[in-house]
Design an enzyme around this catalytic site. Sequence first.
Site, PDB file in Angstrom:
ATOM      1  N   HIS A 153      35.762  40.348  32.594  1.00 52.79           N
ATOM      2  CA  HIS A 153      36.260  40.701  33.922  1.00 52.79           C
ATOM      3  C   HIS A 153      36.983  42.062  33.872  1.00 52.79           C
ATOM      4  CE1 HIS A 153      38.277  39.594  37.881  1.00 52.79           C
ATOM      5  NE2 HIS A 153      39.014  40.600  37.452  1.00 52.79           N
ATOM      6  N   GLU A 154      37.873  42.201  32.903  1.00 55.49           N
ATOM      7  CA  GLU A 154      38.640  43.458  32.812  1.00 55.49           C
ATOM      8  C   GLU A 154      37.736  44.627  32.415  1.00 55.49           C
ATOM      9  OE1 GLU A 154      41.459  43.318  34.180  1.00 55.49           O
ATOM     10  OE2 GLU A 154      41.440  41.129  34.182  1.00 55.49           O
TER      11      GLU A 154
ATOM     12  N   HIS B 240      36.079  46.165  35.431  1.00 53.57           N
ATOM     13  CA  HIS B 240      36.940  47.161  36.078  1.00 53.57           C
ATOM     14  C   HIS B 240      36.858  48.486  35.312  1.00 53.57           C
ATOM     15  CE1 HIS B 240      38.941  44.563  38.956  1.00 53.57           C
ATOM     16  NE2 HIS B 240      39.419  43.758  38.029  1.00 53.57           N
TER      17      HIS B 240
HETATM   18 ZN   LIG Z   1      40.381  41.952  38.315  1.00 54.00          ZN
END
Ligand SMILES: [Zn+2]
Length: 146
Positions: free
Chosen positions: A67-68, A71
């Site tokens: 998830h990170e 980004h």
């Molecule tokens: Zn996030």
Amino acid sequence: MNNRSLQEIVERISLDSFGQSFDYSATFNSRLRTTGGRYNLKTHNIDINPKMLSEHDELTLQGVIKHELCHYHLHLNNMGYRHRDRDFKKLLAEVQGLRYAPANESVHVYSYVCTKCDQLYVRKRRIDLRKYVCSKCHSRLKLKNK
Ligand SMILES: [Zn+2]
Ligand SMILES: [Zn+2]
């Protein structure tokens, strides 16, 4: 697991799942409370909540790292890196990252019920049953779940 092995895991996942390297630092940050991880737009570093490992498992940790990293890679490639962006949703699904970090203990919910009128009270924290009574009938409350 220490910060060094976390760094290695993040670098490996970055290469394996995204085909690009992660060139900044990943560290455990126990001050994170409501999220499993955080990507810093200014430093490009990634913080991971150590609870993802202590209260969950390695698969959860990997999901949060992915998830990170979504980004991270989208941001550095000038693509839509925010949760609501289509690029983010698409990439997250492709790499099978976690949409949300799993709930940890701090969001545990307690329910209480009035011993007389059955009114239900749901609270995030334990309440002192010697002090608090039902607001409708002023009778005693009891814990319904744990
Ligand atoms: Zn996030
Ligand atoms: Zn009552």
